[in-house]
Write a protein that holds these residues in place. Sequence first.
Motif, PDB file in Angstrom:
ATOM      1  N   TRP A  14      -9.956 -46.230  42.691  1.00  0.00           N
ATOM      2  CA  TRP A  14      -9.281 -46.320  43.986  1.00  0.00           C
ATOM      3  C   TRP A  14      -8.546 -47.662  44.088  1.00  0.00           C
ATOM      4  O   TRP A  14      -8.941 -48.540  44.872  1.00  0.00           O
ATOM      5  CB  TRP A  14     -10.292 -46.199  45.126  1.00  0.00           C
ATOM      6  CG  TRP A  14     -11.069 -44.922  45.093  1.00  0.00           C
ATOM      7  CD1 TRP A  14     -10.620 -43.678  45.389  1.00  0.00           C
ATOM      8  CD2 TRP A  14     -12.446 -44.779  44.738  1.00  0.00           C
ATOM      9  NE1 TRP A  14     -11.634 -42.762  45.239  1.00  0.00           N
ATOM     10  CE2 TRP A  14     -12.771 -43.413  44.842  1.00  0.00           C
ATOM     11  CE3 TRP A  14     -13.441 -45.663  44.340  1.00  0.00           C
ATOM     12  CZ2 TRP A  14     -14.030 -42.906  44.568  1.00  0.00           C
ATOM     13  CZ3 TRP A  14     -14.718 -45.170  44.057  1.00  0.00           C
ATOM     14  CH2 TRP A  14     -14.988 -43.810  44.171  1.00  0.00           C
ATOM     15  N   SER A  16      -5.839 -48.711  45.455  1.00  0.00           N
ATOM     16  CA  SER A  16      -5.180 -49.127  46.694  1.00  0.00           C
ATOM     17  C   SER A  16      -6.020 -48.851  47.935  1.00  0.00           C
ATOM     18  O   SER A  16      -5.484 -48.720  49.032  1.00  0.00           O
ATOM     19  CB  SER A  16      -3.816 -48.440  46.816  1.00  0.00           C
ATOM     20  OG  SER A  16      -3.972 -47.041  46.778  1.00  0.00           O
ATOM     21  N   THR A  17      -7.333 -48.797  47.773  1.00  0.00           N
ATOM     22  CA  THR A  17      -8.196 -48.544  48.925  1.00  0.00           C
ATOM     23  C   THR A  17      -8.121 -49.702  49.918  1.00  0.00           C
ATOM     24  O   THR A  17      -7.997 -50.857  49.531  1.00  0.00           O
ATOM     25  CB  THR A  17      -9.661 -48.316  48.504  1.00  0.00           C
ATOM     26  OG1 THR A  17     -10.411 -47.979  49.673  1.00  0.00           O
ATOM     27  CG2 THR A  17     -10.264 -49.536  47.853  1.00  0.00           C
ATOM     28  N   ASN A  26     -15.214 -40.570  47.259  1.00  0.00           N
ATOM     29  CA  ASN A  26     -13.951 -39.846  47.466  1.00  0.00           C
ATOM     30  C   ASN A  26     -13.618 -39.651  48.941  1.00  0.00           C
ATOM     31  O   ASN A  26     -12.458 -39.677  49.329  1.00  0.00           O
ATOM     32  CB  ASN A  26     -13.987 -38.478  46.776  1.00  0.00           C
ATOM     33  CG  ASN A  26     -13.883 -38.595  45.281  1.00  0.00           C
ATOM     34  OD1 ASN A  26     -13.338 -39.571  44.763  1.00  0.00           O
ATOM     35  ND2 ASN A  26     -14.413 -37.616  44.568  1.00  0.00           N
ATOM     36  N   ASN A  30     -10.184 -43.559  51.262  1.00  0.00           N
ATOM     37  CA  ASN A  30      -8.917 -43.612  51.999  1.00  0.00           C
ATOM     38  C   ASN A  30      -9.102 -43.898  53.481  1.00  0.00           C
ATOM     39  O   ASN A  30      -8.209 -43.669  54.282  1.00  0.00           O
ATOM     40  CB  ASN A  30      -8.141 -42.308  51.806  1.00  0.00           C
ATOM     41  CG  ASN A  30      -7.736 -42.123  50.361  1.00  0.00           C
ATOM     42  OD1 ASN A  30      -7.334 -43.080  49.705  1.00  0.00           O
ATOM     43  ND2 ASN A  30      -7.869 -40.917  49.856  1.00  0.00           N
ATOM     44  N   THR A  31     -10.274 -44.376  53.828  1.00  0.00           N
ATOM     45  CA  THR A  31     -10.570 -44.726  55.216  1.00  0.00           C
ATOM     46  C   THR A  31     -11.173 -46.126  55.239  1.00  0.00           C
ATOM     47  O   THR A  31     -11.284 -46.776  54.201  1.00  0.00           O
ATOM     48  CB  THR A  31     -11.588 -43.741  55.836  1.00  0.00           C
ATOM     49  OG1 THR A  31     -12.870 -43.953  55.239  1.00  0.00           O
ATOM     50  CG2 THR A  31     -11.159 -42.297  55.647  1.00  0.00           C
TER      51      THR A  31
END
Length: 113
Positions: A14, A16-17, A26, A30-31
């Motif tokens: 990840w 660019s998390t 997963n 993205n949060t």
Amino acid sequence: MLLTDWLDHRRHRWPSTASLHLLINNQTANTTSRASNHWISAPKRGQDATLERLRVDRRLEKALIHGPDPLHLAEVSNLAEKTGMRYADSARALLEQAAEQHLQGNQLDRDAP
């Protein structure tokens, strides 16, 4: 070693998390949410490194890297001021102990024939 491996995997998986949490998956990558307690705890059962130990170690490492400033620690780690003070005190003690050991080592070097 395990933590370093995880961080390498996390960066690769990840890149660019936006999550500031150490443990992501997963669903949370993205949060800004954290992974669930069950997802984190299930594989850790029976291990010496508990989540609380990891959390304490990470905060203490911040104190050692950025200096034992209790207000900074409280702010960046979302801690109560008193908790930030405890981490700062622990970091100060570790830094003083390391400095004393360094000085003792230098003294031994000078005393050697």
